[in-house]
Design an enzyme around this catalytic site. Structure first.
Site, PDB file in Angstrom:
ATOM      1  N   ASP A 207       3.633   4.209  -3.539  1.00  0.00           N
ATOM      2  CA  ASP A 207       2.938   3.131  -2.835  1.00  0.00           C
ATOM      3  C   ASP A 207       2.414   3.621  -1.483  1.00  0.00           C
ATOM      4  OD1 ASP A 207       2.485   0.151  -2.650  1.00  0.00           O
ATOM      5  OD2 ASP A 207       3.735   0.411  -0.872  1.00  0.00           O
ATOM      6  N   GLU A 249      -1.039   5.691  -4.932  1.00  0.00           N
ATOM      7  CA  GLU A 249      -1.802   4.511  -4.560  1.00  0.00           C
ATOM      8  C   GLU A 249      -2.490   4.793  -3.236  1.00  0.00           C
ATOM      9  OE1 GLU A 249      -1.851  -0.107  -3.185  1.00  0.00           O
ATOM     10  OE2 GLU A 249      -0.449   1.328  -2.355  1.00  0.00           O
TER      11      GLU A 249
END
Ligand code: GLC
Ligand code: CA
Length: 552
Positions: A207, A249
């Protein structure tokens, strides 16, 4: 013992990923919250759908102020979802069905409830324990860094009264950023990775990776030092854990995402954020230019790397990677009701964005499945689930999966008031109208269609592995491209982005003598000659043709 060593290390190139929040999928113990046991019960459904890999949203202990992206302990699971043993059972049950399992790993920040942060606040300034996070005496450092959650945050700094200093946070103020200038942080994160890889997870979605390191006079994104950290993570994985995968990401322009692949020595995969809004733009404008342009601006990536493609996910449909003008018309086209807007994006699911048009959903899905990369399906989109934009933050696209027309959509037998979220119950998308059970019984349903398309895509390796060349027919409502892999694997994709029937002449001279076979129905079309090849496409129609040598 695992047989991983014998597997194809590039498995992720042929994967079809299903993004699933455990909390929203199925509640086995009827406390109103989905759990690992519930997901285990539904693995046959996912296996039957044909997906090959699950991406689980965060399942760690967490105060859940950002739906688990605020982790308070990296080496345990949230008790609402079950125990570590339940998680192990889930892994084993998934692997038995040849389903890979990716988990979310938030490496940029933790919850302020994490013991590292609690220890940092009271540790002496300058100590390693304090420097697990990024501190400052003023809130004036790194002024060139943008604010990401513009609807809730005014600054990337927050005052901590205990430490008597400001701490840095790129997201919510309860999510302090880890400090990767402190080598102990990376060491700890590698331990966390080992913990889950040892258990058998097949990879991580990393993330928010662009923000690992901050430096004065930069926008604190994509810095060279951040790439050094990621390369160290990859080295560790390659040394100890063959055939596992890292998915970055990085919501950035293609040229800025490219470095996340390194020379094949950073992340195996990265999301293609810019192409996503352009699929919706092209559909709205009824012309292919936005898609072709962004794909042509996409640099090539190393052989072992792969793009991750998606239409929707658990966040708002982000409009960060478009121009101001494009954002304006996208807001008007897809969120006439301003309640649907959040931060720099639109918090709606696929079906409502498509005004519930089967043709439009199918068209975008066919493009998703045929552009270069690995497609990711967001749970519920395979049955055309709706959303509830009044639920606050992004919760409206995270509602309980709709299994049947029974109470609570068949998701749970708890009291409706006990559910972690109300189910969708409006007349169009409500669980009585849209659910797995009824779609199973309806051969013409979106669920059946999606399952067929997944099957079909899996038959042709070219989709995950091949090159792409765009054709430039005069009719700009038609998107046409040729996918090629090895000698004989050639697929021509043609899609009509318009609501009306369209004619198209395709220049297929180089394929003269080949026979296009439409692969959904296995229908032979006339042999390609030297003249432009003429086709008509119905509203939002598309074809996938395998170009075959003429049978004798
Ligand atoms: C990523 C996640 C999002 C989360 C944010 C902060 O963007 O996709 O859901 O809120 O990181 O952790
Ligand atoms: Ca439960």
């Amino acid at each position: 013992m695992s047989l991983r060593g014998e597997e194809d290390p590039l498995w992720y190139k042929d994967a079809i990923v299903y993004e699933v929040p455990v909390k929203s999928f199925f509640d086995a113990n009827n406390d109103g919250i989905g759990d690992f046991s519930g997901l285990i019960e539904k693995l046959d459904y996912l296996h039957g759908l044909g997906v090959t890999c699950l991406w689980l949203l965060p399942c760690f202990p967490s105060p859940l102020k950002d739906d688990g992206y605020d982790i308070s302990n990296y080496t345990d699971v949230h008790p609402s979802y079950g125990t570590i043993d339940d998680f192990k059972r889930l892994l084993a049950a998934a692997h038995e069905r040849d389903l890979k399992v990716l988990i979310e790993l938030v490496v940029n920040h933790t919850s302020d409830q994490h013991q590292w942060f609690q220890a940092a606040r009271v540790a002496p300034a300058g100590s390693s324990a304090r420097n697990f996070y990024v501190w400052s005496e003023t809130d004036q450092k790194y002024q060139d860094a943008r604010i990401i959650f513009i609807d809730t945050e005014q600054s990337n700094w927050a005052w901590d009264p205990v430490a008597k200093a400001y701490y840095w946070h790129r997201f919510f103020n309860h999510q302090p950023d880890l400090n990767y200038d402190n080598p102990e942080v990376l060491e700890q994160i590698l331990h966390v990775m080992d913990f889950w890889l040892e258990m058998g997870v097949d990879g991580f979605r990393l993330d928010a990776v662009p923000y690992l390191i901050e430096r004065e006079d930069t926008n604190c994104e994509n810095l060279p030092e951040t790439h050094i950290i990621l390369k160290a993570i990859r080295r560790h994985i390659d040394t100890h854990w063959p055939n596992r995968m890292l998915l970055a990401e990085a919501n950035q322009w293609p040229a800025d995402v490219r470095p996340y692949f390194g020379d094949g020595d950073e992340c195996h995969m990265a999301f293609h954020f810019p192409v996503m809004p352009r699929l919706f733009m092209a559909l709205h404008l009824e012309e292919r230019d936005p898609i072709v342009e962004i794909m042509e601006r996409t640099p090539s990536i190393p052989e072992t790397c792969q793009w991750a493609l998606f239409l929707r996910n658990h966040d708002e449909l982000t409009l960060e990677m478009v121009t101001d003008e494009e954002r304006d018309y996208m807001y008007l086209a897809y969120s006439a009701d301003p309640t649907a807007r959040l931060n720099v994006g639109i918090r709606r699911r696929l079906a409502p964005l498509m005004n519930n048009s089967r043709h439009r959903i199918e068209l975008l899905t066919s493009v998703l499945f045929s552009l270069p990369g690995t497609p990711i399906i967001y749970y519920g989109d395979e049955i055309g689930m709706g959303d509830d934009m009044h639920l606050g933050d992004r919760n409206g696209v995270r509602t309980p999966m709709q299994w049947s027309g029974d109470r609570n959509a068949g998701f749970s037998r708890a009291d409706p008031q006990q559910l972690f979220s109300p189910v969708i119950s409006d007349p169009v998308y409500g669980y009585q109208a849209v659910n797995v059970e009824s779609e199973e019984h309806d051969p013409a349903s979106l669920l059946h269609w999606t399952r067929n398309m997944i099957r079909l895509r899996r038959l042709f390796r070219v989709f995950g592995r091949g090159t792409i060349d765009f054709l430039q027919p005069a009719n700009r409502a038609v998107l046409a491209y040729v996918r090629r892999h090895e000698e004989d694997d050639t697929i021509l994709c043609v899609a009509n982005l318009a609501r009306n029937v369209q004619p198209v002449h395709l220049d297929l001279g180089e394929f003269a003598g080949l026979v296009p076979v439409e692969i959904l129905g296995y229908t032979e079309f006339p042999v390609i000659g030297v003249e432009p090849y003429f086709l008509t496409l119905g509203p939002y129609g598309f074809y996938w043709f395998e170009l075959q040598h003429r049978r004798r």
